[in-house]
Design a protein around this motif. Structure first.
Motif, short mmCIF file in Angstrom:
data_model
loop_
_atom_site.label_atom_id
_atom_site.label_comp_id
_atom_site.label_asym_id
_atom_site.label_seq_id
_atom_site.Cartn_x
_atom_site.Cartn_y
_atom_site.Cartn_z
N LEU A 157 0.81 -1.22 0.00
CA LEU A 157 0.00 0.00 0.00
C LEU A 157 0.84 1.27 0.00
O LEU A 157 0.35 2.33 -0.40
CB LEU A 157 -0.95 0.00 1.20
CG LEU A 157 -2.05 -1.05 1.15
CD1 LEU A 157 -2.80 -1.11 2.47
CD2 LEU A 157 -3.00 -0.79 -0.01
N ARG A 195 -2.00 -0.47 -6.60
CA ARG A 195 -1.85 -0.94 -5.22
C ARG A 195 -3.04 -1.81 -4.81
O ARG A 195 -2.89 -2.87 -4.21
CB ARG A 195 -1.71 0.23 -4.25
CG ARG A 195 -0.33 0.88 -4.32
CD ARG A 195 -0.21 2.04 -3.38
NE ARG A 195 -0.92 3.16 -4.01
CZ ARG A 195 -1.35 4.24 -3.38
NH1 ARG A 195 -1.16 4.37 -2.09
NH2 ARG A 195 -1.96 5.19 -4.04
N SER A 253 0.15 3.90 -8.76
CA SER A 253 -1.24 4.37 -8.73
C SER A 253 -2.06 3.61 -7.68
O SER A 253 -1.75 2.47 -7.33
CB SER A 253 -1.89 4.21 -10.10
OG SER A 253 -2.08 2.85 -10.39
N ALA A 254 -3.10 4.25 -7.21
CA ALA A 254 -3.99 3.63 -6.23
C ALA A 254 -4.59 2.34 -6.77
O ALA A 254 -4.69 1.35 -6.05
CB ALA A 254 -5.09 4.61 -5.82
N SER A 255 -4.96 2.35 -8.03
CA SER A 255 -5.56 1.14 -8.61
C SER A 255 -4.56 0.00 -8.66
O SER A 255 -4.90 -1.16 -8.39
CB SER A 255 -6.15 1.42 -9.99
OG SER A 255 -5.14 1.81 -10.89
#
Length: 114
Positions: free
Chosen positions: A38, A47, A43-45
């Motif tokens: 995390l 992770r 990118s958040a996606s």
């Protein structure tokens, strides 16, 4: 020769006493690894999907899920050792027979068991 017959009552009771602590410690290790995923600079996606796939894989791990039956005691201990959930030192209180059987399984499968 591998273990024949039922494990001793002492070994079975000891396993039942220790399994929760072993699993909790292993889950703590996994949580740390999840936190590393995390915290990656992606990118958040990326992770999210990396973590989702990892959790999906880990759900099948014997460090998290074991069939609690006396007849599966030896295979449970061997799987826990093979996955690095437990080590030789975790088995000190078990019978010499159980320790020997696990050692033989590890040797037979070429698993470095420390």
């Amino acid at each position: 020769m591998l273990f024949r017959g039922d494990p001793s009552e002492k070994d079975w009771q000891l396993f039942r006493k220790k399994i929760r602590g072993w699993q909790d410690a292993y889950m703590g290790k996994l949580v740390q690894e999840y936190m590393e995923i995390l915290q990656k600079d992606v990118s958040a996606s990326e992770r999210f999907w990396t973590l989702e796939e990892r959790i999906k894989k880990d759900r099948k791990n014997p460090g998290l899920i074991v069939e609690m039956s006396r007849r599966r005691l030896l295979s449970n201990l061997a799987n826990l050792a093979a996955y690095g959930v437990i080590h030789k030192s975790d088995l000190e209180e078990f019978s010499d027979k159980m320790k020997k059987d696990i050692e033989e399984i590890m040797d037979y499968n070429g698993i470095d068991y420390k």
